[in-house]
Design a protein around this motif. Structure first.
Motif, mmCIF file in Angstrom:
data_model
loop_
_atom_site.group_PDB
_atom_site.id
_atom_site.type_symbol
_atom_site.label_atom_id
_atom_site.label_comp_id
_atom_site.label_asym_id
_atom_site.label_seq_id
_atom_site.Cartn_x
_atom_site.Cartn_y
_atom_site.Cartn_z
ATOM 1 N N GLU A 144 64.773 31.370 116.210
ATOM 2 C CA GLU A 144 64.459 30.088 115.568
ATOM 3 C C GLU A 144 63.090 30.101 114.900
ATOM 4 O OE1 GLU A 144 64.964 27.324 118.740
ATOM 5 O OE2 GLU A 144 67.142 27.135 118.435
ATOM 6 N N SER A 145 62.166 30.895 115.430
ATOM 7 C CA SER A 145 60.820 30.947 114.860
ATOM 8 C C SER A 145 60.671 32.040 113.805
ATOM 9 C CB SER A 145 59.788 31.176 115.970
ATOM 10 O OG SER A 145 60.006 32.427 116.608
ATOM 11 N N SER A 146 61.726 32.817 113.600
ATOM 12 C CA SER A 146 61.663 33.932 112.657
ATOM 13 C C SER A 146 61.786 33.441 111.218
ATOM 14 C CB SER A 146 62.793 34.923 112.957
ATOM 15 O OG SER A 146 62.855 35.932 111.971
ATOM 16 N N ASP A 147 61.071 34.098 110.303
ATOM 17 C CA ASP A 147 61.241 33.772 108.891
ATOM 18 C C ASP A 147 62.456 34.492 108.306
ATOM 19 O OD1 ASP A 147 60.234 36.319 108.967
ATOM 20 O OD2 ASP A 147 58.584 35.969 107.567
ATOM 21 N N GLN A 148 63.080 35.366 109.113
ATOM 22 C CA GLN A 148 64.336 36.026 108.745
ATOM 23 C C GLN A 148 65.283 35.955 109.949
ATOM 24 O OE1 GLN A 148 62.399 39.866 107.419
ATOM 25 N NE2 GLN A 148 63.768 39.560 105.675
ATOM 26 N N PRO A 149 65.821 34.777 110.226
ATOM 27 C CA PRO A 149 66.593 34.596 111.461
ATOM 28 C C PRO A 149 67.827 35.486 111.576
ATOM 29 C CG PRO A 149 66.770 32.678 110.015
ATOM 30 C CD PRO A 149 65.684 33.524 109.466
ATOM 31 N N LEU A 150 68.535 35.736 110.470
ATOM 32 C CA LEU A 150 69.708 36.607 110.555
ATOM 33 C C LEU A 150 69.284 38.019 110.936
ATOM 34 C CD1 LEU A 150 72.721 37.135 110.261
ATOM 35 C CD2 LEU A 150 72.354 37.530 107.808
ATOM 36 N N ARG A 151 68.223 38.490 110.336
ATOM 37 C CA ARG A 151 67.719 39.822 110.657
ATOM 38 C C ARG A 151 67.359 39.928 112.141
ATOM 39 N NH1 ARG A 151 65.206 43.922 107.832
ATOM 40 N NH2 ARG A 151 63.772 45.198 109.060
ATOM 41 N N THR A 152 66.649 38.929 112.648
ATOM 42 C CA THR A 152 66.230 38.947 114.052
ATOM 43 C C THR A 152 67.434 38.882 114.986
ATOM 44 O OG1 THR A 152 64.155 37.861 113.447
ATOM 45 C CG2 THR A 152 64.780 37.808 115.773
ATOM 46 N N ALA A 153 68.419 38.050 114.645
ATOM 47 C CA ALA A 153 69.625 37.948 115.471
ATOM 48 C C ALA A 153 70.379 39.273 115.505
ATOM 49 C CB ALA A 153 70.525 36.839 114.945
ATOM 50 N N LEU A 154 70.446 39.954 114.373
ATOM 51 C CA LEU A 154 71.125 41.253 114.323
ATOM 52 C C LEU A 154 70.353 42.307 115.111
ATOM 53 C CD1 LEU A 154 72.197 41.313 110.565
ATOM 54 C CD2 LEU A 154 73.693 41.003 112.549
ATOM 55 N N GLN A 155 69.037 42.277 115.012
ATOM 56 C CA GLN A 155 68.225 43.220 115.787
ATOM 57 C C GLN A 155 68.484 43.043 117.282
ATOM 58 O OE1 GLN A 155 64.464 42.004 113.978
ATOM 59 N NE2 GLN A 155 64.119 44.100 113.266
ATOM 60 N N LEU A 156 68.541 41.800 117.727
ATOM 61 C CA LEU A 156 68.817 41.535 119.140
ATOM 62 C C LEU A 156 70.227 41.985 119.522
ATOM 63 C CD1 LEU A 156 67.133 38.039 119.459
ATOM 64 C CD2 LEU A 156 66.547 40.054 120.832
ATOM 65 N N ASP A 202 64.975 45.304 129.354
ATOM 66 C CA ASP A 202 63.739 44.541 129.171
ATOM 67 C C ASP A 202 62.835 45.198 128.127
ATOM 68 O OD1 ASP A 202 64.661 42.847 131.094
ATOM 69 O OD2 ASP A 202 63.346 43.555 132.687
ATOM 70 N N ALA A 203 62.676 46.515 128.231
ATOM 71 C CA ALA A 203 61.817 47.229 127.280
ATOM 72 C C ALA A 203 62.396 47.170 125.874
ATOM 73 C CB ALA A 203 61.645 48.682 127.721
ATOM 74 N N SER A 204 63.710 47.264 125.769
ATOM 75 C CA SER A 204 64.356 47.229 124.454
ATOM 76 C C SER A 204 64.158 45.873 123.783
ATOM 77 C CB SER A 204 65.848 47.533 124.594
ATOM 78 O OG SER A 204 66.053 48.838 125.094
ATOM 79 N N ILE A 205 64.278 44.802 124.558
ATOM 80 C CA ILE A 205 64.066 43.462 124.003
ATOM 81 C C ILE A 205 62.619 43.301 123.557
ATOM 82 C CG2 ILE A 205 64.026 40.992 124.549
ATOM 83 C CD1 ILE A 205 66.371 41.555 126.475
ATOM 84 N N GLY A 206 61.698 43.834 124.355
ATOM 85 C CA GLY A 206 60.285 43.724 124.017
ATOM 86 C C GLY A 206 59.932 44.398 122.705
#
Length: 286
Positions: free
Chosen positions: A93-105, A123-127
Protein backbone atom coordinates in the motif's frame (compact mmCIF):
# COMPACT_ATOMS: atom_id res chain seq x y z
CA UNK A 1 9.88 -29.90 -19.81
CA UNK A 2 10.31 -33.66 -20.05
CA UNK A 3 11.95 -35.91 -17.50
CA UNK A 4 15.76 -35.89 -17.45
CA UNK A 5 18.08 -38.39 -15.69
CA UNK A 6 18.54 -36.11 -12.67
CA UNK A 7 14.78 -36.34 -11.96
CA UNK A 8 15.03 -39.96 -10.81
CA UNK A 9 17.46 -39.17 -8.03
CA UNK A 10 15.20 -36.28 -7.02
CA UNK A 11 12.16 -38.57 -6.80
CA UNK A 12 14.06 -40.88 -4.45
CA UNK A 13 15.25 -37.94 -2.35
CA UNK A 14 11.67 -36.67 -2.08
CA UNK A 15 10.54 -40.09 -0.87
CA UNK A 16 13.32 -40.00 1.74
CA UNK A 17 12.13 -36.55 2.83
CA UNK A 18 8.57 -37.77 3.37
CA UNK A 19 9.92 -40.64 5.45
CA UNK A 20 11.95 -38.16 7.50
CA UNK A 21 8.91 -35.96 8.13
CA UNK A 22 6.82 -38.96 9.18
CA UNK A 23 9.57 -40.56 11.28
CA UNK A 24 9.66 -43.66 9.10
CA UNK A 25 12.78 -45.80 9.55
CA UNK A 26 14.01 -49.35 9.17
CA UNK A 27 12.05 -51.93 7.21
CA UNK A 28 9.06 -49.68 6.57
CA UNK A 29 11.33 -47.04 5.04
CA UNK A 30 12.92 -49.68 2.82
CA UNK A 31 9.49 -50.85 1.68
CA UNK A 32 8.48 -47.28 0.79
CA UNK A 33 11.65 -46.70 -1.22
CA UNK A 34 11.36 -50.07 -2.96
CA UNK A 35 7.79 -49.29 -3.98
CA UNK A 36 8.85 -45.88 -5.30
CA UNK A 37 11.62 -47.54 -7.31
CA UNK A 38 9.05 -49.92 -8.80
CA UNK A 39 6.92 -46.93 -9.85
CA UNK A 40 9.96 -45.24 -11.37
CA UNK A 41 10.96 -48.39 -13.26
CA UNK A 42 7.70 -48.12 -15.23
CA UNK A 43 7.63 -44.33 -15.57
CA UNK A 44 7.28 -42.88 -19.08
CA UNK A 45 10.22 -40.76 -20.20
CA UNK A 46 8.32 -38.41 -22.50
CA UNK A 47 6.23 -36.60 -19.86
CA UNK A 48 6.86 -33.66 -17.51
CA UNK A 49 8.24 -34.61 -14.07
CA UNK A 50 5.02 -33.72 -12.16
CA UNK A 51 3.15 -36.44 -14.07
CA UNK A 52 5.47 -39.04 -12.54
CA UNK A 53 5.41 -37.22 -9.20
CA UNK A 54 1.66 -37.87 -9.04
CA UNK A 55 2.36 -41.61 -9.12
CA UNK A 56 5.31 -41.35 -6.74
CA UNK A 57 3.40 -39.46 -4.06
CA UNK A 58 0.35 -41.66 -4.49
CA UNK A 59 2.60 -44.66 -3.90
CA UNK A 60 4.12 -43.07 -0.78
CA UNK A 61 0.72 -42.20 0.69
CA UNK A 62 -0.51 -45.73 0.09
CA UNK A 63 2.58 -47.35 1.61
CA UNK A 64 2.48 -45.15 4.71
CA UNK A 65 -1.29 -45.09 5.08
CA UNK A 66 -1.04 -41.33 5.59
CA UNK A 67 -3.20 -39.13 3.38
CA UNK A 68 -1.31 -35.87 3.93
CA UNK A 69 2.24 -36.37 5.27
CA UNK A 70 2.97 -32.64 5.25
CA UNK A 71 -0.27 -31.51 6.92
CA UNK A 72 1.36 -30.13 10.07
CA UNK A 73 4.14 -28.34 8.18
CA UNK A 74 1.63 -26.83 5.76
CA UNK A 75 -0.37 -25.42 8.66
CA UNK A 76 2.79 -24.16 10.36
CA UNK A 77 3.98 -22.23 7.31
CA UNK A 78 0.55 -20.81 6.56
CA UNK A 79 0.49 -19.45 10.10
CA UNK A 80 4.04 -18.14 9.84
CA UNK A 81 3.23 -16.37 6.59
CA UNK A 82 -0.02 -14.95 7.98
CA UNK A 83 2.01 -13.33 10.75
CA UNK A 84 3.77 -11.33 8.02
CA UNK A 85 0.53 -10.40 6.25
CA UNK A 86 -0.13 -6.98 7.90
CA UNK A 87 3.41 -5.71 7.33
CA UNK A 88 3.49 -7.00 3.75
CA UNK A 89 0.12 -5.41 2.98
CA UNK A 90 1.45 -2.11 4.31
CA UNK A 91 4.53 -2.55 2.13
CA UNK A 92 2.32 -2.86 -0.96
CA UNK A 93 0.00 0.00 0.00
CA UNK A 94 2.91 2.37 0.64
CA UNK A 95 4.75 1.41 -2.55
CA UNK A 96 4.89 3.76 -5.52
CA UNK A 97 4.77 0.59 -7.66
CA UNK A 98 2.26 -1.61 -5.84
CA UNK A 99 1.93 -4.27 -8.56
CA UNK A 100 5.69 -4.67 -8.68
CA UNK A 101 5.91 -5.00 -4.89
CA UNK A 102 3.04 -7.51 -4.78
CA UNK A 103 4.73 -9.63 -7.45
CA UNK A 104 8.06 -9.48 -5.63
CA UNK A 105 6.37 -10.77 -2.48
CA UNK A 106 4.56 -13.49 -4.43
CA UNK A 107 7.87 -14.67 -5.90
CA UNK A 108 9.64 -14.54 -2.53
CA UNK A 109 6.88 -16.70 -1.06
CA UNK A 110 7.87 -19.46 -3.48
CA UNK A 111 10.93 -20.25 -1.35
CA UNK A 112 8.61 -22.37 0.84
CA UNK A 113 8.95 -25.76 -0.84
CA UNK A 114 9.41 -29.14 0.85
CA UNK A 115 9.78 -30.94 -2.48
CA UNK A 116 13.15 -29.36 -3.28
CA UNK A 117 16.62 -30.01 -1.93
CA UNK A 118 17.21 -26.37 -1.00
CA UNK A 119 17.16 -24.67 2.39
CA UNK A 120 15.01 -21.59 2.80
CA UNK A 121 14.53 -18.75 5.26
CA UNK A 122 11.17 -17.08 4.76
CA UNK A 123 11.85 -14.23 7.18
CA UNK A 124 15.15 -13.34 5.51
CA UNK A 125 13.60 -13.55 2.05
CA UNK A 126 10.80 -11.16 3.01
CA UNK A 127 13.32 -8.77 4.51
CA UNK A 128 15.16 -8.58 1.19
CA UNK A 129 12.07 -8.41 -1.01
CA UNK A 130 12.75 -4.91 -2.37
CA UNK A 131 16.08 -6.16 -3.73
CA UNK A 132 14.47 -8.92 -5.78
CA UNK A 133 15.07 -8.12 -9.47
CA UNK A 134 11.96 -7.81 -11.60
CA UNK A 135 11.78 -6.40 -15.10
CA UNK A 136 9.90 -3.10 -15.42
CA UNK A 137 8.83 -4.19 -18.89
CA UNK A 138 7.28 -7.39 -17.52
CA UNK A 139 5.42 -5.52 -14.78
CA UNK A 140 4.12 -3.01 -17.34
CA UNK A 141 3.04 -5.84 -19.67
CA UNK A 142 1.09 -7.57 -16.89
CA UNK A 143 -0.40 -4.24 -15.80
CA UNK A 144 -1.64 -3.57 -19.33
CA UNK A 145 -3.03 -7.10 -19.66
CA UNK A 146 -4.89 -6.88 -16.34
CA UNK A 147 -6.40 -3.51 -17.25
CA UNK A 148 -8.09 -5.09 -20.28
CA UNK A 149 -8.91 -8.50 -18.82
CA UNK A 150 -12.25 -9.65 -17.48
CA UNK A 151 -10.94 -13.12 -16.57
CA UNK A 152 -7.82 -14.31 -14.76
CA UNK A 153 -6.59 -17.79 -13.87
CA UNK A 154 -4.08 -17.95 -11.02
CA UNK A 155 -2.19 -21.24 -10.64
CA UNK A 156 -1.09 -21.66 -7.03
CA UNK A 157 1.83 -23.66 -5.72
CA UNK A 158 2.77 -24.04 -2.05
CA UNK A 159 1.37 -23.44 1.41
CA UNK A 160 2.90 -20.46 3.17
CA UNK A 161 3.45 -18.95 -0.26
CA UNK A 162 -0.32 -18.76 -0.69
CA UNK A 163 -0.53 -15.89 1.83
CA UNK A 164 1.58 -13.77 -0.51
CA UNK A 165 -0.60 -14.88 -3.41
CA UNK A 166 -3.54 -13.54 -1.41
CA UNK A 167 -1.82 -10.14 -1.26
CA UNK A 168 -1.30 -10.18 -5.03
CA UNK A 169 -4.90 -11.22 -5.64
CA UNK A 170 -6.24 -8.51 -3.34
CA UNK A 171 -4.26 -5.90 -5.25
CA UNK A 172 -5.51 -7.25 -8.58
CA UNK A 173 -9.11 -7.20 -7.37
CA UNK A 174 -8.86 -3.69 -5.93
CA UNK A 175 -6.93 -2.17 -8.81
CA UNK A 176 -8.20 -4.01 -11.89
CA UNK A 177 -11.46 -5.70 -10.86
CA UNK A 178 -11.62 -8.70 -13.21
CA UNK A 179 -15.09 -10.25 -13.25
CA UNK A 180 -13.79 -13.78 -12.85
CA UNK A 181 -10.71 -15.04 -11.01
CA UNK A 182 -10.21 -18.81 -11.06
CA UNK A 183 -7.69 -19.86 -8.42
CA UNK A 184 -6.35 -23.33 -9.18
CA UNK A 185 -5.44 -25.67 -6.30
CA UNK A 186 -4.80 -29.39 -5.87
CA UNK A 187 -7.82 -31.61 -5.36
CA UNK A 188 -5.91 -33.62 -2.76
CA UNK A 189 -2.59 -33.66 -0.88
CA UNK A 190 0.57 -33.32 -3.01
CA UNK A 191 3.77 -32.46 -1.08
CA UNK A 192 3.06 -29.01 0.46
CA UNK A 193 0.93 -27.81 -2.44
CA UNK A 194 -2.19 -25.77 -1.80
CA UNK A 195 -5.61 -27.42 -1.48
CA UNK A 196 -9.09 -25.90 -1.18
CA UNK A 197 -8.85 -26.12 2.62
CA UNK A 198 -5.61 -24.14 2.56
CA UNK A 199 -6.92 -21.26 0.46
CA UNK A 200 -9.97 -21.11 2.71
CA UNK A 201 -7.79 -20.99 5.83
CA UNK A 202 -5.82 -17.96 4.58
CA UNK A 203 -8.87 -16.05 3.34
CA UNK A 204 -8.59 -16.40 -0.44
CA UNK A 205 -11.85 -18.31 -0.92
CA UNK A 206 -13.86 -15.37 0.40
CA UNK A 207 -12.31 -12.74 -1.88
CA UNK A 208 -14.68 -11.11 -4.41
CA UNK A 209 -14.90 -12.73 -7.86
CA UNK A 210 -12.74 -15.70 -6.77
CA UNK A 211 -13.67 -19.26 -7.71
CA UNK A 212 -11.64 -22.23 -6.50
CA UNK A 213 -10.85 -24.83 -9.17
CA UNK A 214 -9.33 -28.18 -8.23
CA UNK A 215 -6.87 -30.12 -10.38
CA UNK A 216 -5.78 -33.69 -9.85
CA UNK A 217 -3.12 -34.81 -7.41
CA UNK A 218 -3.02 -38.12 -9.30
CA UNK A 219 -5.85 -39.77 -7.39
CA UNK A 220 -9.10 -40.53 -9.18
CA UNK A 221 -11.83 -37.96 -8.70
CA UNK A 222 -9.59 -35.11 -7.54
CA UNK A 223 -9.96 -32.90 -10.62
CA UNK A 224 -8.65 -32.33 -14.12
CA UNK A 225 -5.26 -33.84 -14.89
CA UNK A 226 -2.76 -31.00 -15.08
CA UNK A 227 -1.19 -32.34 -18.28
CA UNK A 228 -4.54 -32.91 -20.03
CA UNK A 229 -5.90 -31.05 -23.03
CA UNK A 230 -8.96 -30.19 -20.91
CA UNK A 231 -6.77 -28.29 -18.45
CA UNK A 232 -4.85 -26.57 -21.23
CA UNK A 233 -8.14 -25.50 -22.81
CA UNK A 234 -9.34 -24.26 -19.42
CA UNK A 235 -6.27 -22.03 -19.07
CA UNK A 236 -6.57 -20.77 -22.64
CA UNK A 237 -10.14 -19.70 -21.89
CA UNK A 238 -8.84 -16.89 -19.65
CA UNK A 239 -7.44 -13.58 -20.82
CA UNK A 240 -4.59 -13.61 -18.29
CA UNK A 241 -2.79 -16.56 -16.70
CA UNK A 242 -0.43 -16.17 -13.74
CA UNK A 243 1.48 -19.34 -12.92
CA UNK A 244 3.40 -19.88 -9.68
CA UNK A 245 6.01 -22.50 -8.93
CA UNK A 246 8.35 -24.89 -10.69
CA UNK A 247 5.90 -27.75 -11.22
CA UNK A 248 3.49 -25.52 -13.13
CA UNK A 249 6.42 -24.32 -15.24
CA UNK A 250 7.45 -27.92 -15.94
CA UNK A 251 3.92 -28.66 -17.14
CA UNK A 252 3.23 -25.46 -19.08
CA UNK A 253 6.56 -23.97 -20.18
CA UNK A 254 5.82 -24.76 -23.82
CA UNK A 255 2.47 -22.97 -23.72
CA UNK A 256 2.23 -19.33 -24.79
CA UNK A 257 0.93 -16.22 -23.04
CA UNK A 258 1.52 -17.36 -19.45
CA UNK A 259 3.12 -15.13 -16.81
CA UNK A 260 5.51 -17.38 -14.86
CA UNK A 261 6.76 -16.39 -11.40
CA UNK A 262 8.92 -18.66 -9.21
CA UNK A 263 12.32 -19.22 -7.62
CA UNK A 264 14.77 -21.52 -9.42
CA UNK A 265 15.31 -24.41 -6.99
CA UNK A 266 16.20 -27.12 -9.51
CA UNK A 267 19.49 -27.04 -11.50
CA UNK A 268 17.79 -28.33 -14.65
CA UNK A 269 15.06 -25.68 -14.52
CA UNK A 270 17.56 -22.94 -13.70
CA UNK A 271 19.66 -23.94 -16.70
CA UNK A 272 16.61 -24.05 -18.99
CA UNK A 273 15.71 -20.52 -17.89
CA UNK A 274 19.30 -19.23 -18.21
CA UNK A 275 19.36 -18.51 -14.49
CA UNK A 276 21.44 -19.46 -11.48
CA UNK A 277 20.12 -21.73 -8.76
CA UNK A 278 18.22 -19.64 -6.22
CA UNK A 279 17.46 -16.80 -8.62
CA UNK A 280 13.92 -15.54 -9.28
CA UNK A 281 12.31 -16.45 -12.61
CA UNK A 282 9.71 -14.08 -14.03
CA UNK A 283 8.67 -13.87 -17.67
CA UNK A 284 5.80 -14.03 -20.16
CA UNK A 285 5.96 -17.12 -22.38
CA UNK A 286 5.78 -16.57 -26.12
Amino acid sequence: MQIVPRCFGCFIRQAESVCDVCGVTGRQRSLVLRSVCEVLSKAPLDVPPPVVSDDVYGCIRNELGIDDPYADLKHEYNEQALAHYPACRELIESSDQPLRTALQLAIVGNVVDFGCDTAFDLDASIGAVRELPLSDRLVDTLDAALRKASSLVYLTDNCGEIVFDRLALELIIDRYGPKTIDVVVKGGPWINDVTADDVASVGISSLPSVNIVEVSNGDEGTGMARHSSAFHDFIAGHEVCISKGQANWELLSEKSNIFFFFMAKCPEIASSCNAELGEPIAYLSK
